[in-house]
Motif scaffolding. Sequence first.
Motif, mmCIF file in Angstrom:
data_model
loop_
_atom_site.group_PDB
_atom_site.id
_atom_site.type_symbol
_atom_site.label_atom_id
_atom_site.label_comp_id
_atom_site.label_asym_id
_atom_site.label_seq_id
_atom_site.Cartn_x
_atom_site.Cartn_y
_atom_site.Cartn_z
ATOM 1 N N CYS A 1 -1.945 -9.164 6.451
ATOM 2 C CA CYS A 1 -1.980 -7.570 6.362
ATOM 3 C C CYS A 1 -0.807 -7.250 5.973
ATOM 4 O O CYS A 1 0.205 -7.428 6.401
ATOM 5 C CB CYS A 1 -2.384 -7.487 7.992
ATOM 6 S SG CYS A 1 -2.823 -5.547 7.929
ATOM 7 N N CYS B 1 -5.005 -9.139 2.377
ATOM 8 C CA CYS B 1 -5.068 -10.152 1.013
ATOM 9 C C CYS B 1 -4.687 -11.480 1.691
ATOM 10 O O CYS B 1 -3.816 -11.614 2.290
ATOM 11 C CB CYS B 1 -4.161 -9.446 -0.035
ATOM 12 S SG CYS B 1 -3.886 -10.743 -1.285
ATOM 13 N N ASN C 1 0.521 -4.229 -6.748
ATOM 14 C CA ASN C 1 0.328 -5.811 -6.791
ATOM 15 C C ASN C 1 1.203 -6.654 -7.672
ATOM 16 O O ASN C 1 1.039 -6.496 -8.883
ATOM 17 C CB ASN C 1 -1.119 -6.221 -7.181
ATOM 18 C CG ASN C 1 -1.318 -7.507 -7.066
ATOM 19 O OD1 ASN C 1 -0.649 -8.598 -6.739
ATOM 20 N ND2 ASN C 1 -2.531 -8.000 -7.677
ATOM 21 N N VAL D 1 -2.424 0.654 -4.372
ATOM 22 C CA VAL D 1 -1.888 -0.662 -3.841
ATOM 23 C C VAL D 1 -1.116 -1.109 -4.920
ATOM 24 O O VAL D 1 -1.633 -1.217 -6.039
ATOM 25 C CB VAL D 1 -2.867 -1.679 -3.534
ATOM 26 C CG1 VAL D 1 -2.361 -2.904 -3.036
ATOM 27 C CG2 VAL D 1 -3.705 -0.883 -2.239
ATOM 28 N N PRO E 1 0.782 -1.195 -0.153
ATOM 29 C CA PRO E 1 -0.034 0.064 -0.141
ATOM 30 C C PRO E 1 1.065 1.139 0.065
ATOM 31 O O PRO E 1 1.820 1.421 0.716
ATOM 32 C CB PRO E 1 -0.861 -0.058 1.359
ATOM 33 C CG PRO E 1 -0.073 -1.268 2.102
ATOM 34 C CD PRO E 1 0.751 -1.852 1.307
ATOM 35 N N ILE F 1 -6.860 3.250 -5.140
ATOM 36 C CA ILE F 1 -7.973 2.888 -4.138
ATOM 37 C C ILE F 1 -8.960 4.075 -4.198
ATOM 38 O O ILE F 1 -10.127 4.132 -4.251
ATOM 39 C CB ILE F 1 -7.592 2.582 -2.731
ATOM 40 C CG1 ILE F 1 -6.542 1.307 -2.851
ATOM 41 C CG2 ILE F 1 -8.650 2.122 -1.779
ATOM 42 C CD1 ILE F 1 -6.995 -0.217 -3.702
ATOM 43 N N VAL G 1 -8.940 -7.313 -2.182
ATOM 44 C CA VAL G 1 -8.444 -7.002 -0.957
ATOM 45 C C VAL G 1 -9.381 -6.097 -0.045
ATOM 46 O O VAL G 1 -10.487 -5.915 -0.817
ATOM 47 C CB VAL G 1 -7.047 -6.243 -1.281
ATOM 48 C CG1 VAL G 1 -6.099 -7.027 -1.819
ATOM 49 C CG2 VAL G 1 -7.494 -4.914 -1.951
ATOM 50 N N ASN G 2 -9.068 -6.140 0.883
ATOM 51 C CA ASN G 2 -9.870 -5.140 1.894
ATOM 52 C C ASN G 2 -9.154 -4.131 2.480
ATOM 53 O O ASN G 2 -7.738 -4.319 2.675
ATOM 54 C CB ASN G 2 -10.556 -5.886 3.260
ATOM 55 C CG ASN G 2 -11.776 -6.824 2.657
ATOM 56 O OD1 ASN G 2 -12.561 -6.427 1.953
ATOM 57 N ND2 ASN G 2 -11.417 -8.091 3.215
ATOM 58 N N VAL G 3 -9.506 -2.873 2.224
ATOM 59 C CA VAL G 3 -8.550 -1.766 2.657
ATOM 60 C C VAL G 3 -9.213 -0.853 3.771
ATOM 61 O O VAL G 3 -10.532 -0.641 3.695
ATOM 62 C CB VAL G 3 -8.264 -0.816 1.221
ATOM 63 C CG1 VAL G 3 -7.418 0.310 1.686
ATOM 64 C CG2 VAL G 3 -7.789 -1.610 0.179
ATOM 65 N N VAL H 1 -4.168 -3.174 4.154
ATOM 66 C CA VAL H 1 -4.722 -4.125 2.903
ATOM 67 C C VAL H 1 -4.402 -5.324 3.591
ATOM 68 O O VAL H 1 -3.396 -5.924 3.775
ATOM 69 C CB VAL H 1 -3.679 -3.859 1.701
ATOM 70 C CG1 VAL H 1 -4.066 -4.619 0.695
ATOM 71 C CG2 VAL H 1 -4.009 -2.200 1.096
#
Length: 168
Positions: free
Chosen positions: A100, A96, A32, A30, A15, A72, A40-42, A94
Motif C-alpha cells: 500500500c 499494488c 509509476n 499516480v 500517488p 486516475i 493497481v486498486n485506488v 494505491v
Amino acid sequence: ALYYYARRFYADILPVVRYEPSDNAVSVTVVNDQYEDTVVNVLLEIWDSSGTKVWERQYGEVRILGDSVSTIDIVSTDEIATGPLSDMVMHVSVVCDGKCYDNYALFGEFRDMHLMDPEVSYVREGDSLVFRCTRPAFGVHIATEEECLLSDGFFALVPSVVRRVQCP
C-alpha cells in the motif's frame, strides 16, 4: 522525520493529489517508476477535521503504464463540499502487488485548519506497534524508550488507516 518522508517519495509508486482552487477540482495521479505496466486498486477518501468521512470513491484494477504518470480522476469540488474545504483532508491509497502506498492532501493552509485531538492510540503486537486514530492526525512522531530501528517514525493517519510500524 525527513528520512521517512524522503523514503516515501522514492517509492516505485507515488500517488499525488493536487487541489486547483481556480478550477474547483482535485486531480489524482499516480507516478509509476517501474519499467512495467502494473494493475493497481485506488481508494480516495475525504475526511473532515472531526473524523467524519464525507466522501469516498474506489477504482478497481486500474492499469498504470510503466515509467509514466497516469491520471486516475479529476474530481469537482462541487461533488465533495459538505462544509468548508479548508477543514478537510484527502487521503489517496494505491495498492499494488499487496503493498500500500498512501498520500494526503489539504485543501487549504495547514495553519488554517481547525484541528481537534486526533486521539492516536497504539497497541504492541509482537515486534510491531499498531497505530490508529479517530480524527485526522498529521506529523505523528514515534519516540521509544527502548533502542530499536523503527520501520517508520513520522507519518499521517486518517481513521480508516491502521499503521503498523516494525520495532524489532
